[in-house]
Write a protein that holds these residues in place. Structure first.
Motif, short mmCIF file in Angstrom:
data_model
loop_
_atom_site.label_atom_id
_atom_site.label_comp_id
_atom_site.label_asym_id
_atom_site.label_seq_id
_atom_site.Cartn_x
_atom_site.Cartn_y
_atom_site.Cartn_z
N ASN A 370 0.86 -1.18 0.00
CA ASN A 370 0.00 0.00 0.00
C ASN A 370 0.89 1.22 0.00
OD1 ASN A 370 -1.85 2.16 0.73
ND2 ASN A 370 -3.25 0.57 1.43
N ARG A 371 0.58 2.19 -0.86
CA ARG A 371 1.41 3.39 -0.94
C ARG A 371 1.35 4.21 0.34
NH1 ARG A 371 5.27 3.10 -4.79
NH2 ARG A 371 4.41 2.37 -6.76
N VAL A 372 0.30 3.99 1.16
CA VAL A 372 0.20 4.69 2.44
C VAL A 372 1.06 3.93 3.45
CG1 VAL A 372 -1.32 5.50 4.26
CG2 VAL A 372 -2.12 5.47 1.88
N ALA A 373 2.01 4.61 4.06
CA ALA A 373 2.94 3.97 4.99
C ALA A 373 2.20 3.27 6.13
CB ALA A 373 3.91 5.01 5.55
N GLY A 374 2.62 2.04 6.41
CA GLY A 374 2.06 1.29 7.53
C GLY A 374 0.77 0.55 7.23
N LEU A 375 0.27 0.63 5.98
CA LEU A 375 -1.00 -0.01 5.66
C LEU A 375 -0.84 -1.15 4.66
CD1 LEU A 375 -3.47 3.03 5.48
CD2 LEU A 375 -2.98 1.50 7.39
N ASP A 376 0.34 -1.76 4.64
CA ASP A 376 0.50 -2.98 3.85
C ASP A 376 -0.38 -4.08 4.44
OD1 ASP A 376 2.31 -1.70 2.25
OD2 ASP A 376 4.08 -2.57 3.21
N TYR A 377 -0.66 -5.10 3.64
CA TYR A 377 -1.49 -6.22 4.08
C TYR A 377 -0.55 -7.35 4.51
CZ TYR A 377 -6.01 -8.64 4.14
OH TYR A 377 -7.17 -9.28 4.51
N TRP A 378 -0.67 -7.79 5.75
CA TRP A 378 0.23 -8.79 6.34
C TRP A 378 -0.53 -10.05 6.73
CZ3 TRP A 378 5.56 -8.27 7.53
CH2 TRP A 378 6.10 -7.03 7.21
N THR A 379 0.21 -11.15 6.82
CA THR A 379 -0.34 -12.36 7.43
C THR A 379 0.44 -12.68 8.69
OG1 THR A 379 1.12 -13.84 6.18
CG2 THR A 379 -1.02 -13.31 5.20
N ARG A 380 -0.25 -13.25 9.66
CA ARG A 380 0.40 -13.65 10.90
C ARG A 380 1.11 -14.99 10.71
NH1 ARG A 380 -3.05 -13.17 16.21
NH2 ARG A 380 -0.96 -12.78 17.00
N PRO A 381 2.06 -15.33 11.60
CA PRO A 381 2.74 -16.63 11.50
C PRO A 381 1.74 -17.79 11.58
CG PRO A 381 3.90 -15.18 13.02
CD PRO A 381 2.62 -14.49 12.68
N ILE A 382 2.05 -18.86 10.86
CA ILE A 382 1.19 -20.04 10.80
C ILE A 382 1.90 -21.21 11.46
CG2 ILE A 382 -0.01 -21.67 9.29
CD1 ILE A 382 -1.20 -18.88 9.27
N ARG A 383 1.20 -21.89 12.37
CA ARG A 383 1.72 -23.09 13.03
C ARG A 383 0.75 -24.24 12.75
NH1 ARG A 383 2.15 -18.68 16.08
NH2 ARG A 383 4.17 -18.11 16.98
N ARG A 384 1.32 -25.44 12.61
CA ARG A 384 0.46 -26.59 12.31
C ARG A 384 1.17 -27.85 12.79
NH1 ARG A 384 -3.12 -27.92 7.63
NH2 ARG A 384 -3.07 -30.19 7.35
N THR A 385 0.41 -28.73 13.44
CA THR A 385 0.92 -30.00 13.93
C THR A 385 0.08 -31.13 13.35
OG1 THR A 385 1.59 -28.97 16.01
CG2 THR A 385 1.50 -31.37 15.96
N ASP A 386 0.75 -32.10 12.72
CA ASP A 386 0.07 -33.26 12.13
C ASP A 386 0.58 -34.54 12.78
OD1 ASP A 386 -1.31 -31.61 10.31
OD2 ASP A 386 0.39 -31.67 8.92
N LEU A 387 -0.35 -35.48 12.99
CA LEU A 387 -0.03 -36.76 13.62
C LEU A 387 -0.45 -37.90 12.72
CD1 LEU A 387 0.78 -38.51 16.13
CD2 LEU A 387 -1.62 -38.26 16.88
N HIS A 388 0.40 -38.89 12.61
CA HIS A 388 0.06 -40.10 11.87
C HIS A 388 0.49 -41.32 12.69
CE1 HIS A 388 1.29 -43.48 9.22
NE2 HIS A 388 0.08 -43.28 8.75
N ALA A 389 -0.39 -42.32 12.73
CA ALA A 389 -0.09 -43.58 13.41
C ALA A 389 -0.63 -44.73 12.57
CB ALA A 389 -0.71 -43.61 14.81
N GLY A 390 0.16 -45.78 12.45
CA GLY A 390 -0.27 -46.94 11.69
C GLY A 390 0.17 -48.23 12.34
N TYR A 391 -0.65 -49.27 12.19
CA TYR A 391 -0.30 -50.58 12.73
C TYR A 391 -0.71 -51.65 11.73
CZ TYR A 391 0.60 -54.30 16.07
OH TYR A 391 1.12 -55.41 16.70
N ALA A 392 0.26 -52.51 11.38
CA ALA A 392 0.01 -53.59 10.43
C ALA A 392 -0.09 -54.91 11.20
CB ALA A 392 1.13 -53.65 9.40
#
Length: 441
Positions: A370-392
């Motif tokens: 954005n040409r107006v100082a301080g008004l850029d568009y931002w994203t916040r940090p992203i955190r993600r946890t994935d779990l996998h379990a398998g039994y044969a």
């Protein structure tokens, strides 16, 4: 088509050449018709959603735990019914802009040739290369000016030489050191070269907004180095650094154009003479850079006794810094480039059981300037946890459990200003669990 040959004797191991030709044809059209405001259609002010039958209950909180504002639930079927009731199909069919203004036809032909060789000097391997690409792009787009309302065309041609040099050094069987220099480029999107043309007329003046077939490619010199070591117990470590020198920087501003602004004019347009003609179209920015360091570590614990030998753990981390000139010497962080990336992995495999736990982190980014100082568009940090379990099981039965986003972290959170949560746009997709039972016979 590729051709390669091995050279007997001397350090030169092989020379390879190849050619490639790709034709791409794209046709895009979108009919976007918008009704007038319901208050205007009904001839009275103050029309509410309740009166129109659009509300079918409420969400108690727009974002539970953060925004306690009550929000209405929209009756989609009623909304479609109202649209069809007031949609003027005959007017739409007669409106040339409705039929054509979002139509873009693009043909892109790319011819490429390369040559590369390999010099093997024992512990040192050198791989130079050179690639040439010729691009021919033809665009057809709609001119929506009142005096035009017709399809028009433009063309763009690019010729790029892309040298490269890779050097690998292996002093021992458990260590390798790498360095490389490469040249890369990115062509503008078709819509940026030949987007639809619109005009705004004033008192003997006109402003023309359109694509820019004279856009340059975004080019980059890339410098990469890394060192990697492994051990006899299933582990390795890697440390690397990189630097990318950018020129003719391009970015999208949150819509479909790049760095849009006045970049031309005159006194004539489509055979008419004006006091002032202003051309607004995408332009290239200036120079920039991306630099960073990365670390990867992984260790399997095969050396441990019994069931402990199934353990494994790894981590990788990247820290990067960016700066680009978006035009006129105005410096910003590079768009959509996180300052930090991290991943932690824990895995376990013992007999019939497998377990994997992955944690991912992506730092904040600026997504629109954005040409107006301080008004850029931002994203916040992203955190993600994935779990996998398998039994044969021994009888051919396999049980598998996958849990995505275990702790229900938000998937996307954008806002205006780096240090403000104003005008937040939040996506929280929640947790997804998949349980699979499979039998092989």
């Amino acid at each position: 088509m590729r051709n390669g040959g091995h050279v007997n004797g001397g350090a030169l191991s092989y020379v390879k050449t190849g050619v490639k030709y790709v034709e791409s044809h794209r046709r895009v059209s979108s009919h976007d018709w918008t009704n007038d405001h319901f208050a205007n259609l009904l001839g009275r002010a103050g029309v509410t959603w309740d009166e129109l039958g659009l509300v079918e209950g409420y969400f108690d909180s727009a974002y539970p735990g953060l925004y306690g504002i009550r929000a209405p639930k929209v009756n989609h079927d009623r909304l479609v019914e109202l649209f069809n009731q007031y949609f003027d199909a005959e007017a739409a069919a007669a409106d040339l802009c409705y039929l054509n203004c979002n139509t873009l036809k693009g043909d892109e032909n790319v011819a490429a040739a390369y040559v590369t060789g390999n010099w093997d000097m024992g512990a040192v391997e050198v791989i130079p290369g050179l690639r040439y690409e010729h691009s021919q792009i033809e665009n057809t787009y709609w001119n929506n000016d009142d005096k035009a309302k017709r399809f028009e065309s433009n063309s763009t041609e690019y010729n790029e030489w892309l040298p490269s040099l890779f050097v690998n050094y292996r002093p021992t069987g458990d260590a390798v050191y790498r360095a490389s220099i490469t040249r890369a480029y990115m062509r503008p999107a078709l819509v940026q070269l030949g987007g639809s043309e619109t005009t705004e007329r004033g008192d003997n003046s006109i402003t023309v907004t359109r694509g820019n077939p004279d856009l340059k490619t975004l080019k980059s010199w890339n410098f990469d180095t890394s060192a990697e070591w492994s051990n006899a117990f299933g582990g390795y470590a890697m440390v690397g650094g990189y630097y990318k020198q950018l020129s003719d920087y391009m970015y999208d501003n949150g819509s479909t154009t790049v760095n849009e602004g006045p970049n031309g004019g005159g006194t004539e347009y489509n055979g008419e003479t004006f006091d002032r003609v202003t051309i607004v179209s995408p332009t290239n920015g200036g120079d920039g850079y991306v630099k960073g360091v990365e670390i990867q570590l992984y260790q399997a614990f095969d050396m441990l006794p019994g069931w402990l030998s199934g353990l494994g753990a790894g981590v990788n981390y990247t820290r990067q810094w960016t700066e680009v000139d978006i035009g006129g010497g105005e410096k910003h962080r590079m768009q959509n480039a996180p300052d930090e990336l991290a991943n932690v992995k824990l895995n376990y495999a013992w007999r019939n059981l497998t377990l994997d736990l992955n944690w991912n982190y992506s730092g904040e980014t600026v997504t629109a300037y954005n040409r107006v100082a301080g008004l850029d568009y931002w994203t916040r940090p992203i955190r993600r946890t994935d779990l996998h379990a398998g039994y044969a099981f021994d009888n051919g039965v396999m049980l598998d459990l996958s849990v995505s986003n275990l702790f229900e972290d938000y998937s996307y959170w954008a806002h205006v200003g780096r240090n403000s949560l104003a005008l937040s746009d939040v996506v929280n997709s929640g947790r997804t669990t998949l349980l699979t039972l499979k039998y092989d016979f």
